[in-house]
Design an enzyme around this catalytic site. Sequence first.
Site, PDB file in Angstrom:
ATOM      1  NE  ARG A  91      38.853  34.580  51.309  1.00 40.66           N
ATOM      2  CZ  ARG A  91      38.840  33.261  51.160  1.00 40.66           C
ATOM      3  NH1 ARG A  91      38.503  32.496  52.170  1.00 40.66           N
ATOM      4  NH2 ARG A  91      39.167  32.706  50.018  1.00 40.66           N
ATOM      5  CG  ASP A 123      32.296  34.944  56.850  1.00 39.37           C
ATOM      6  OD1 ASP A 123      33.235  35.000  56.030  1.00 39.37           O
ATOM      7  OD2 ASP A 123      31.780  33.855  57.209  1.00 39.37           O
ATOM      8  N   GLY A 124      34.440  37.634  55.747  1.00 39.29           N
ATOM      9  CA  GLY A 124      35.880  37.863  55.813  1.00 39.29           C
ATOM     10  C   GLY A 124      36.665  36.719  56.415  1.00 39.29           C
ATOM     11  NE  ARG A 174      47.954  35.305  49.830  1.00 40.76           N
ATOM     12  CZ  ARG A 174      46.783  35.414  49.196  1.00 40.76           C
ATOM     13  NH1 ARG A 174      46.255  34.373  48.578  1.00 40.76           N
ATOM     14  NH2 ARG A 174      46.135  36.558  49.189  1.00 40.76           N
ATOM     15  NE  ARG A 181      45.385  41.302  45.192  1.00 44.91           N
ATOM     16  CZ  ARG A 181      45.121  40.070  45.611  1.00 44.91           C
ATOM     17  NH1 ARG A 181      44.617  39.190  44.790  1.00 44.91           N
ATOM     18  NH2 ARG A 181      45.344  39.723  46.860  1.00 44.91           N
ATOM     19  CG  ASP A 250      40.305  39.772  41.239  1.00 44.56           C
ATOM     20  OD1 ASP A 250      39.759  39.576  40.135  1.00 44.56           O
ATOM     21  OD2 ASP A 250      40.056  39.092  42.251  1.00 44.56           O
ATOM     22  CG  ASN A 251      42.416  35.951  41.736  1.00 45.61           C
ATOM     23  OD1 ASN A 251      42.555  36.524  42.815  1.00 45.61           O
ATOM     24  ND2 ASN A 251      41.304  35.340  41.392  1.00 45.61           N
ATOM     25  CG  ASP A 260      42.524  32.950  44.495  1.00 44.40           C
ATOM     26  OD1 ASP A 260      42.236  31.865  45.031  1.00 44.40           O
ATOM     27  OD2 ASP A 260      41.680  33.849  44.321  1.00 44.40           O
TER      28      ASP A 260
END
Length: 488
Positions: A91, A123-124, A174, A181, A250-251, A260
């Site tokens: 997203r 839905d992103g 952002r 990552r 992944d964070n 995140d």
Amino acid sequence: MPNAPVFQNTYAALPAHFYHRQGAEHVPQPELIAVNTELARFLNLDSDWLQSPAGLDMLSGRAFPDSADPIATVYAGFQFGSWNPQLGDGRALLIGEVIAQNQQRYDIQLKGSGRTPYSRGGDGKSPLGPVVREYILSEAMHALGVPTTRALAAVTTGEPVYREEALPGAILTRVASSHIRVGTAQYFASRKDTDGLRALCDHVIERHYPDCRDSDTPIQALLRCIIERQAKLIAQWQGLGFIHGVMNTDNMLLCGETIDYGPCAFMEAFDPATVFSSIDHGGRYAYGNQPHIGHWNLAGLAQALLPLLHDDEDEAVKIAQAEVNRYPDVHVQAYQNILVRKFGLGDYRDEDEALATDFFDLLKQERADFTLAFRRLAERAAGTDTVKALWDFTPAFSDWLERWQQRIDSSQQNKAERADTMLGSNPLFIPRNHRVEEAIRAANQGDFAPFHRLNALLQKPFADNVDHLDYARPAQPDEAVSQTFCGT
């Protein structure tokens, strides 16, 4: 006349299977919530342009400047310990990069801009609440001195986003030194794409760790630098009572910034087992586990880099293990340095471990507020009483306070310097959960005044602001927020 940004995109110069080029989904009626003018100035961006109709179009994904090259990047990751071979920006779109006043390169990314090939059925999009939360939390973390992604802007989209109910939609802009990552390296390693992995590491070295180019073993040097940054970052989290909530690989950014701000929170009543994330049922990412999870994640990174560390697999494993084994010492040293400042010790001695441990045991026993307890200790050193009405030491602390006083009296640090250090290391204001939720509830009703008020206050977290002490108090029982959510 306002000037549009001029973007570069070095990540888009990497092989095509690193990302997917696309635009954002159209939103019907975007409206500006906030533009971070201080950050815009640092990034050499024209805040007047960002607040113009053309700027609003970019911040909502409706139209981009000609220099933009929006992409969604691919990565993988271990999520709560379970391997997911393909994740990615489900997203988010990386619009491009800009060169800031410090001559460093920064990503500009839209979060909540619609579906990508990596959306995995989602839905992103983003509800307004997570955008408000991330804006407040990331900017507060920056003000607290913690390496972090930041919020450049937030907009509403004029359309509902459906979760358990229909919620207002929003998009966050952002900013990060990069969005690469641990899971990005794991993605290429898991596919045995050594060429892709090498291209990624060369890019990371060039962008974040240029000194590694001069090493005889640049990949090993890169791994060492990443480990050091992450160890120090997590020590800072621990020193503030911050709970990330979703420390999946992944964070974890290779540049060493916090990313995140979904199910994150600042702990109030001290307990190492504290968890806020609604999906962390086993406490994997509890406050007290964060240093260990950081170690585990970095071991995963080292494993991904094995093909680049040495041609002989056994030798590669030895090199990787030696670097990963450095993490505990680096983290402990960083955390001790933080405690020296928070307790006003001047230096760290062997006996200080017992002093700190006993203090934390008392905090847990008394269910004391982590932030106010340290701030009150700083005030004792400074001879002030601002937070005394909010929280003060109970008789259970009497013996410990005598020990602490004797310890700081033995330090070579003078009283004024100690007081300044402690007051500058122990914030009065943090983004307390109930205040963040208050701002979210109001925003969902179209009232952004609480958001702006809280965000402004948190830009000076160490200030002795007696006029806004209500923002420093812990939640009352009927205000307590026990769970936080991702918003996906």
